[in-house]
Design a protein around this motif. Sequence first.
Motif, mmCIF file in Angstrom:
data_model
loop_
_atom_site.group_PDB
_atom_site.id
_atom_site.type_symbol
_atom_site.label_atom_id
_atom_site.label_comp_id
_atom_site.label_asym_id
_atom_site.label_seq_id
_atom_site.Cartn_x
_atom_site.Cartn_y
_atom_site.Cartn_z
ATOM 1 N N THR A 82 0.823 -1.204 0.000
ATOM 2 C CA THR A 82 0.000 0.000 0.000
ATOM 3 C C THR A 82 0.859 1.256 0.000
ATOM 4 N N SER A 83 0.238 2.340 -0.399
ATOM 5 C CA SER A 83 0.904 3.638 -0.326
ATOM 6 C C SER A 83 0.668 4.297 1.028
ATOM 7 N N MET A 84 -0.207 3.716 1.847
ATOM 8 C CA MET A 84 -0.455 4.257 3.190
ATOM 9 C C MET A 84 0.817 4.107 4.018
ATOM 10 N N ILE A 102 4.492 -3.909 2.871
ATOM 11 C CA ILE A 102 5.421 -3.297 1.913
ATOM 12 C C ILE A 102 4.799 -2.004 1.406
ATOM 13 N N ARG A 103 5.569 -0.917 1.509
ATOM 14 C CA ARG A 103 5.090 0.357 0.969
ATOM 15 C C ARG A 103 5.337 0.413 -0.534
ATOM 16 N N LYS A 104 4.392 1.055 -1.219
ATOM 17 C CA LYS A 104 4.579 1.310 -2.650
ATOM 18 C C LYS A 104 5.549 2.475 -2.812
ATOM 19 N N PRO A 105 6.338 2.505 -3.845
ATOM 20 C CA PRO A 105 6.350 1.560 -4.958
ATOM 21 C C PRO A 105 6.989 0.228 -4.554
ATOM 22 N N VAL A 106 6.408 -0.842 -5.054
ATOM 23 C CA VAL A 106 6.869 -2.186 -4.729
ATOM 24 C C VAL A 106 8.085 -2.528 -5.583
ATOM 25 N N MET A 107 9.127 -3.002 -4.922
ATOM 26 C CA MET A 107 10.312 -3.463 -5.641
ATOM 27 C C MET A 107 10.146 -4.975 -5.796
ATOM 28 N N PRO A 108 10.008 -5.461 -7.024
ATOM 29 C CA PRO A 108 9.695 -6.879 -7.252
ATOM 30 C C PRO A 108 10.606 -7.859 -6.528
#
Length: 123
Positions: A82-84, A102-108
């Motif tokens: 999430t971006s929260m 995991i905070r966005k942006p997600v690193m694959p």
Amino acid sequence: MSEILLIEDDEILLKALTRFLQKEGFTVKACANGKEGLEQIDLHTYDLVITDINMPYANGFEVMSRIKAKESYKGVPVIVITSMSSESAITQCYQIGANDFIRKPVMPHELHIRVRKLLGSFA
């Protein structure tokens, strides 16, 4: 092969993460919103669930609450993406039953490591 339920309303991120996880050897059921995710939870038990929080029809908190209430999902790990970033949102995720956040942006590749760790196949 582990089965992952991926629930994300951002179409581009949903497609990118689905392709990446499939390339890494996982079977992925991709859902574009919380309602679709809840339907899948009622139809099938997955090895891991990855969900966003802010989604239409049913948010990630509702999805996690349903997962944790189902006997067939006892022990199934949940990763929240999430971006929260507020402390209260993170705390609420863990209180409801998230295993990782995991905070966005997600690193694959970070996601891949966390997925493997929760599935007990980190090598």
